[in-house]
Design an enzyme around this catalytic site. Sequence first.
Site, PDB file in Angstrom:
ATOM      1  N   TYR A 146       3.213  -0.396   2.587  1.00  0.00           N
ATOM      2  CA  TYR A 146       4.010  -0.456   1.360  1.00  0.00           C
ATOM      3  C   TYR A 146       3.634  -1.667   0.500  1.00  0.00           C
ATOM      4  O   TYR A 146       3.403  -1.512  -0.711  1.00  0.00           O
ATOM      5  CB  TYR A 146       5.496  -0.456   1.699  1.00  0.00           C
ATOM      6  CG  TYR A 146       6.392  -0.463   0.480  1.00  0.00           C
ATOM      7  CD1 TYR A 146       6.635   0.703  -0.241  1.00  0.00           C
ATOM      8  CD2 TYR A 146       6.993  -1.642   0.040  1.00  0.00           C
ATOM      9  CE1 TYR A 146       7.448   0.701  -1.364  1.00  0.00           C
ATOM     10  CE2 TYR A 146       7.807  -1.647  -1.077  1.00  0.00           C
ATOM     11  CZ  TYR A 146       8.037  -0.476  -1.777  1.00  0.00           C
ATOM     12  OH  TYR A 146       8.841  -0.491  -2.893  1.00  0.00           O
ATOM     13  N   GLU A 153      -0.634  -1.002  -7.097  1.00  0.00           N
ATOM     14  CA  GLU A 153      -0.027  -0.374  -8.275  1.00  0.00           C
ATOM     15  C   GLU A 153       0.165  -1.390  -9.398  1.00  0.00           C
ATOM     16  O   GLU A 153      -0.204  -1.141 -10.552  1.00  0.00           O
ATOM     17  CB  GLU A 153       1.318   0.256  -7.894  1.00  0.00           C
ATOM     18  CG  GLU A 153       1.194   1.474  -6.987  1.00  0.00           C
ATOM     19  CD  GLU A 153       2.547   1.997  -6.530  1.00  0.00           C
ATOM     20  OE1 GLU A 153       3.530   1.860  -7.291  1.00  0.00           O
ATOM     21  OE2 GLU A 153       2.641   2.539  -5.415  1.00  0.00           O
TER      22      GLU A 153
END
Length: 220
Positions: A146, A153
């Site tokens: 994650y 991102e």
Amino acid sequence: MAALSLARRLYLTLYNWTLFAGWFQVLYLSVKTLRESGHEQVYNAVERPLLLAQSAALLEIVHSLVGLVRSPISATMPQISSRLYLTWGILWSFPQIQTHILVTSLVISWSITEIIRYSFFGMKEALGFTPSWLLWLRYSTFLLLYPIGIASEVGLTYVALPFIKASEKYCIRMPNKWNFSFDYFYVAIFAIGIYVPGGPHLYLYMIGQRKKALSKSKKE
């Protein structure tokens, strides 16, 4: 009711294993291309299955809204929305960043996460149970993957900012008949800002889910 329950299980089994196959293809192509041609060619190799697999995740919002699954919409919506924004609004829209090394870390972290997640739910729907090792992977690998995904991102959105500003893609300038202006550059900046509260919130939510799932498994 029994027929509806069976139809639900069959549909979710098919959905999860189809998406498992899609993300497995993304992972295979990304690793193969990385080894043979370098990170610059990874996006070109995975573009089609990536776009298809990530877009299909829109159905998960529908699943949550109509009660097919127990996942809360408050957790499902932000994750799917951010993924779709990166997939279509950044990577697909601005080819200049498609050769960046962060594309590789993004795609590999996403695909490993989704392969585990879809096989977990696919097995659960098909057989009614999941092996303990898969349960552990489902609720543990995100601890590393994650943060890698989130960093990728945010990094790719930041790298895209100069190209967004220069191209003025998706922008609406005045004057126009709607008397309305829109600047996609500021949308991208806002999206980066959303990660500040949103990323830790979702991470802590998943840690809470991990504790519940693993403690329940030990009791059983």
